[in-house]
Design a protein around this motif. Structure first.
Motif, PDB file in Angstrom:
ATOM      1  N   CYS A  68       7.031  -8.821   7.742  1.00  0.00           N
ATOM      2  CA  CYS A  68       6.655  -8.423   6.370  1.00  0.00           C
ATOM      3  C   CYS A  68       6.327  -9.627   5.496  1.00  0.00           C
ATOM      4  O   CYS A  68       6.703  -9.692   4.318  1.00  0.00           O
ATOM      5  N   GLY A  69       5.628 -10.605   6.071  1.00  0.00           N
ATOM      6  CA  GLY A  69       5.200 -11.762   5.301  1.00  0.00           C
ATOM      7  C   GLY A  69       6.216 -12.877   5.208  1.00  0.00           C
ATOM      8  O   GLY A  69       5.920 -13.937   4.641  1.00  0.00           O
ATOM      9  N   LYS A  70       7.397 -12.692   5.757  1.00  0.00           N
ATOM     10  CA  LYS A  70       8.437 -13.718   5.687  1.00  0.00           C
ATOM     11  C   LYS A  70       8.379 -14.623   6.924  1.00  0.00           C
ATOM     12  O   LYS A  70       7.746 -14.306   7.922  1.00  0.00           O
ATOM     13  N   HIS A  86      12.881  -4.014   2.558  1.00  0.00           N
ATOM     14  CA  HIS A  86      11.562  -3.628   3.058  1.00  0.00           C
ATOM     15  C   HIS A  86      11.459  -2.186   3.550  1.00  0.00           C
ATOM     16  O   HIS A  86      10.388  -1.783   4.019  1.00  0.00           O
ATOM     17  N   GLN A 124       9.428   3.617   7.972  1.00  0.00           N
ATOM     18  CA  GLN A 124       8.423   2.899   7.196  1.00  0.00           C
ATOM     19  C   GLN A 124       8.924   1.534   6.734  1.00  0.00           C
ATOM     20  O   GLN A 124      10.105   1.351   6.445  1.00  0.00           O
ATOM     21  N   LEU A 125       7.989   0.601   6.663  1.00  0.00           N
ATOM     22  CA  LEU A 125       8.256  -0.719   6.101  1.00  0.00           C
ATOM     23  C   LEU A 125       7.293  -0.978   4.957  1.00  0.00           C
ATOM     24  O   LEU A 125       6.102  -0.672   5.059  1.00  0.00           O
ATOM     25  N   TYR A 126       7.804  -1.561   3.875  1.00  0.00           N
ATOM     26  CA  TYR A 126       6.930  -2.049   2.813  1.00  0.00           C
ATOM     27  C   TYR A 126       6.292  -3.362   3.254  1.00  0.00           C
ATOM     28  O   TYR A 126       6.968  -4.229   3.798  1.00  0.00           O
ATOM     29  N   LYS A 127       5.009  -3.479   3.029  1.00  0.00           N
ATOM     30  CA  LYS A 127       4.370  -4.759   3.271  1.00  0.00           C
ATOM     31  C   LYS A 127       4.776  -5.741   2.186  1.00  0.00           C
ATOM     32  O   LYS A 127       4.994  -5.361   1.034  1.00  0.00           O
ATOM     33  N   GLU A 128       4.869  -6.983   2.544  1.00  0.00           N
ATOM     34  CA  GLU A 128       5.382  -8.006   1.637  1.00  0.00           C
ATOM     35  C   GLU A 128       4.608  -8.043   0.318  1.00  0.00           C
ATOM     36  O   GLU A 128       3.384  -8.142   0.291  1.00  0.00           O
ATOM     37  N   LEU A 133       2.926   1.071   2.448  1.00  0.00           N
ATOM     38  CA  LEU A 133       3.853   1.322   3.542  1.00  0.00           C
ATOM     39  C   LEU A 133       3.117   1.379   4.876  1.00  0.00           C
ATOM     40  O   LEU A 133       1.973   1.822   4.949  1.00  0.00           O
TER      41      LEU A 133
END
Length: 257
Positions: A68-70, A86, A124-128, A133
């Motif tokens: 997620c961008g990390k 997330h 579901q995951l939130y994008k950074e 989602l």
């Protein structure tokens, strides 16, 4: 943080015994990590190892899908807190319920069989940095138990979900066609009826997975196009899916081929 104050603060159930591990035991884990690192080079999927004793991630692959961008180091440091940042609250509630049910299922199994089970579900995951989602599939299997048979380490594999199904989980057992299904509304695991595919249905899935069209599959299996369409329709009903891509994913995941 996209969480709700009423959601339980931990994904690990209070009713489950935490694994008991001596600090010295961590000195012997490098072969496990090395094996997962090697596996991560062979797959497009994202891999990570959960440590249920320290309640963090022992290893996280550098696949951006799960990050997620990390950076990997950030995700490892956050551990379970990563989910709360997330994952939307309704899916956190599902993860809490399915984790509790999954551990209860696991504890009912003979110790010598516990590492043969795999649990799979979508969430579901939130994008950074966005409210967008993405739906992922999450599969988890025990990697190492403590001396009393509790899960110490678990290997997790993350990929883009191949179906739109949410809030349903499945447990399968290696070398078995058994499959148990769980939904929060039922609150329990239900042994599903064994799905049997005909040889022609299996052939349709294998050839479709190679990118062949209906007409090309018909030539390969020496059947008419209408017959191939009939096999596809039967597959969709048996597997409870809407298209051939979902049929391929479900049949593969449930070891029906």
């Amino acid at each position: 943080m996209k969480t709700d104050a009423n959601i339980p603060s931990r994904l690990y159930p209070d009713s489950v015994d935490r694994p008991r591990v001596n600090p010295e035991a961590y000195q012997d884990l490098q072969p496990y990590i090395d094996s997962v690192v090697a596996l991560s080079r062979l797959t497009y999927q994202s891999l990570y190892i959960i440590d249920y004793h320290r309640m963090n991630f022992l290893y996280v692959s550098d696949n951006p899908l799960f990050l997620c961008g990390k950076r990997v180091e950030e995700v490892q440091q956050e551990g379970y807190a990563f989910y709360y940042e997330h994952v939307p609250s309704e899916d956190i509630a599902f993860l809490t319920a399915v984790n509790r049910a999954g551990f209860e299922f696991f504890r009912r199994q003979p110790v010598e069989e516990r590492c043969s089970y795999t649990i799979s579900y979508n969430f579901q995951l939130y994008k950074e940095g966005t409210s967008e989602l993405m739906l992922i599939n999450h599969r988890l299997t025990p990697l190492k138990l403590d001396e009393e048979g509790n899960i110490w380490l678990a290997l997790c594999i993350v990929s883009l979900a191949s179906t739109s199904q949410r809030h349903t989980a499945y447990i399968t057992q290696a070398y078995s066609k058994n499959c148990w299904q769980y939904t929060p509304s039922s609150g329990r695991w239900r042994l599903s009826e064994t799905i049997e595919l005909s040889e022609y249905e299996k052939a349709v899935i294998r050839l479709a997975n190679q990118g062949l069209s209906v007409s090309e599959i018909a030539v390969k299996i020496n059947k008419s196009e209408d017959s191939v369409k009939g096999y596809r329709k039967s597959l969709f009903v048996k597997l409870d899916v809407a298209n051939i891509s979902e049929a391929i994913a479900v049949a593969t995941e449930h070891r029906l081929l």
